[in-house]
Design a protein around this motif. Sequence first.
Motif, mmCIF file in Angstrom:
data_model
loop_
_atom_site.group_PDB
_atom_site.id
_atom_site.type_symbol
_atom_site.label_atom_id
_atom_site.label_comp_id
_atom_site.label_asym_id
_atom_site.label_seq_id
_atom_site.Cartn_x
_atom_site.Cartn_y
_atom_site.Cartn_z
ATOM 1 N N TYR A 81 -12.696 -10.602 -0.542
ATOM 2 C CA TYR A 81 -11.839 -9.817 -1.434
ATOM 3 C C TYR A 81 -11.672 -8.436 -0.817
ATOM 4 C CZ TYR A 81 -9.624 -8.379 -5.774
ATOM 5 O OH TYR A 81 -8.712 -7.947 -6.698
ATOM 6 N N LEU A 82 -10.436 -8.061 -0.537
ATOM 7 C CA LEU A 82 -10.145 -6.825 0.200
ATOM 8 C C LEU A 82 -9.404 -5.822 -0.673
ATOM 9 C CD1 LEU A 82 -10.024 -5.329 2.981
ATOM 10 C CD2 LEU A 82 -7.826 -6.488 3.348
ATOM 11 N N THR A 83 -9.851 -4.570 -0.603
ATOM 12 C CA THR A 83 -9.162 -3.459 -1.267
ATOM 13 C C THR A 83 -8.785 -2.432 -0.210
ATOM 14 O OG1 THR A 83 -10.438 -3.764 -3.308
ATOM 15 C CG2 THR A 83 -9.304 -1.660 -3.028
ATOM 16 N N GLN B 157 -5.072 -4.806 -3.434
ATOM 17 C CA GLN B 157 -6.289 -5.602 -3.473
ATOM 18 C C GLN B 157 -5.941 -7.064 -3.680
ATOM 19 O OE1 GLN B 157 -8.626 -3.941 -6.620
ATOM 20 N NE2 GLN B 157 -7.261 -4.619 -8.259
ATOM 21 N N GLY B 158 -6.753 -7.921 -3.067
ATOM 22 C CA GLY B 158 -6.507 -9.344 -3.189
ATOM 23 C C GLY B 158 -7.458 -10.140 -2.309
ATOM 24 N N ILE C 207 -3.942 10.679 5.888
ATOM 25 C CA ILE C 207 -4.698 10.775 7.137
ATOM 26 C C ILE C 207 -5.350 9.450 7.541
ATOM 27 C CG2 ILE C 207 -5.159 13.248 6.938
ATOM 28 C CD1 ILE C 207 -7.925 12.536 5.829
ATOM 29 N N ASN C 208 -5.478 8.502 6.597
ATOM 30 C CA ASN C 208 -6.133 7.248 6.957
ATOM 31 C C ASN C 208 -5.968 6.221 5.840
ATOM 32 O OD1 ASN C 208 -7.632 5.480 8.527
ATOM 33 N ND2 ASN C 208 -9.210 7.017 9.001
ATOM 34 N N TYR C 209 -6.473 5.024 6.119
ATOM 35 C CA TYR C 209 -6.542 3.963 5.111
ATOM 36 C C TYR C 209 -7.998 3.515 4.988
ATOM 37 C CZ TYR C 209 -1.464 3.552 5.422
ATOM 38 O OH TYR C 209 -0.113 3.809 5.399
ATOM 39 N N LEU C 210 -8.422 3.285 3.765
ATOM 40 C CA LEU C 210 -9.798 2.847 3.516
ATOM 41 C C LEU C 210 -9.797 1.377 3.090
ATOM 42 C CD1 LEU C 210 -12.848 3.531 3.110
ATOM 43 C CD2 LEU C 210 -12.269 4.087 0.728
ATOM 44 N N GLU C 211 -10.601 0.594 3.806
ATOM 45 C CA GLU C 211 -10.743 -0.827 3.461
ATOM 46 C C GLU C 211 -12.148 -1.087 2.922
ATOM 47 O OE1 GLU C 211 -9.846 -3.497 6.569
ATOM 48 O OE2 GLU C 211 -7.749 -2.877 6.802
ATOM 49 N N VAL C 212 -12.204 -1.738 1.769
ATOM 50 C CA VAL C 212 -13.485 -2.160 1.185
ATOM 51 C C VAL C 212 -13.380 -3.657 0.929
ATOM 52 C CG1 VAL C 212 -15.113 -1.914 -0.728
ATOM 53 C CG2 VAL C 212 -13.838 0.085 0.097
ATOM 54 N N PHE C 213 -14.365 -4.405 1.418
ATOM 55 C CA PHE C 213 -14.272 -5.848 1.216
ATOM 56 C C PHE C 213 -15.595 -6.430 0.740
ATOM 57 C CE2 PHE C 213 -15.950 -5.754 5.517
ATOM 58 C CZ PHE C 213 -16.800 -6.849 5.567
ATOM 59 N N GLU C 214 -15.470 -7.573 0.085
ATOM 60 C CA GLU C 214 -16.632 -8.321 -0.418
ATOM 61 C C GLU C 214 -16.531 -9.757 0.065
ATOM 62 O OE1 GLU C 214 -18.575 -9.816 -4.679
ATOM 63 O OE2 GLU C 214 -16.715 -8.652 -4.647
ATOM 64 N N ASP C 215 -17.603 -10.248 0.690
ATOM 65 C CA ASP C 215 -17.645 -11.630 1.152
ATOM 66 C C ASP C 215 -17.750 -12.554 -0.070
ATOM 67 O OD1 ASP C 215 -18.252 -14.123 2.225
ATOM 68 O OD2 ASP C 215 -19.444 -13.288 3.846
ATOM 69 N N VAL D 202 0.842 -1.205 0.000
ATOM 70 C CA VAL D 202 0.000 0.000 0.000
ATOM 71 C C VAL D 202 0.870 1.244 0.000
ATOM 72 C CG1 VAL D 202 -1.767 1.280 1.238
ATOM 73 C CG2 VAL D 202 -1.875 -1.201 1.194
ATOM 74 N N ASN D 203 1.908 1.224 0.825
ATOM 75 C CA ASN D 203 2.793 2.388 0.905
ATOM 76 C C ASN D 203 3.521 2.631 -0.412
ATOM 77 O OD1 ASN D 203 2.141 2.988 3.566
ATOM 78 N ND2 ASN D 203 3.673 1.553 4.379
ATOM 79 N N ASP D 204 3.857 1.554 -1.116
ATOM 80 C CA ASP D 204 4.605 1.695 -2.370
ATOM 81 C C ASP D 204 3.721 2.117 -3.536
ATOM 82 O OD1 ASP D 204 6.932 1.022 -1.101
ATOM 83 O OD2 ASP D 204 6.772 -1.116 -1.584
ATOM 84 N N TYR D 205 2.511 1.545 -3.613
ATOM 85 C CA TYR D 205 1.672 1.741 -4.793
ATOM 86 C C TYR D 205 0.388 2.537 -4.523
ATOM 87 C CZ TYR D 205 4.745 -1.859 -6.639
ATOM 88 O OH TYR D 205 5.846 -2.574 -7.032
ATOM 89 N N GLY D 206 0.126 2.850 -3.289
ATOM 90 C CA GLY D 206 -1.055 3.654 -2.976
ATOM 91 C C GLY D 206 -2.300 2.843 -2.680
ATOM 92 N N SER D 207 -2.319 1.584 -3.111
ATOM 93 C CA SER D 207 -3.473 0.727 -2.833
ATOM 94 C C SER D 207 -3.050 -0.734 -2.965
ATOM 95 C CB SER D 207 -4.635 1.026 -3.781
ATOM 96 O OG SER D 207 -4.293 0.701 -5.109
#
Length: 222
Positions: free
Chosen positions: A24-26, A8-9, A39-47, A1-6
């Motif tokens: 599946y997490l982004t 997912q997997g 200021i933060n990290y955003l997590e979006v996931f799909e079951d 995340v730090n290297d590429y900005g995001s």
Amino acid sequence: VNDYGSWQGEILDQRKDGTTYPRYLTVSKVFDSKSKELINYLEVFEDLTSAKMIEATIDKIKNYDEITGLPTQMLFEQKMKDLIKQYDNITLIILQITNFDTLYDNLGKTFGAEIIKEVTNRIKAFLNEEDLIGKFHRDQFIVARVNSSEKLELEHFLNKLLCFLQESIDIRGKKSYLNISIGVAMFQEHSADIEKLIDFANIAKNYAIQTGDNTYVYYEKE
């Protein structure tokens, strides 16, 4: 995340009850709109539980015979590739119930399925742990017999198998008798290519059908 900005997997997560499930997490960085500072990290996931169940069902339909649970052609060929890495002496045997269509038409779908199950069990009774068995068509089975280069031993196996398969099958008080034709091809001797070996065993099986039911024929190079 730090290297590429995001990032997912697919990951395995744990529910409150302790069970694991795929999701599946982004993960993305969130920056301040003015200072541009992180200021933060955003997590979006799909079951993925439902998707994985559907995938497993599709895989089962594609790779396994519905009635017997045996590998179909594609999976059998994959297993053969693993087998030939371990063993040099392998005999490929294709077995067809030549009167199955007649039995199916006369007895019906349910009886036809019971016949196929019984044939499967009878073949399995003669196999060793390392041998492979698959089902290519509704009336056709394939066996990879390991360490069977001795022709006398192999012929003894084939004759015993034929005799057992010719014994009557009693389903709900109705006796049925099978006509069997078998084709045999030898790994290395006839071909080291799996697809060609299957073709050669099929050719031999077709000769067996022409010769007469309840017999086996070895492939012979032209």
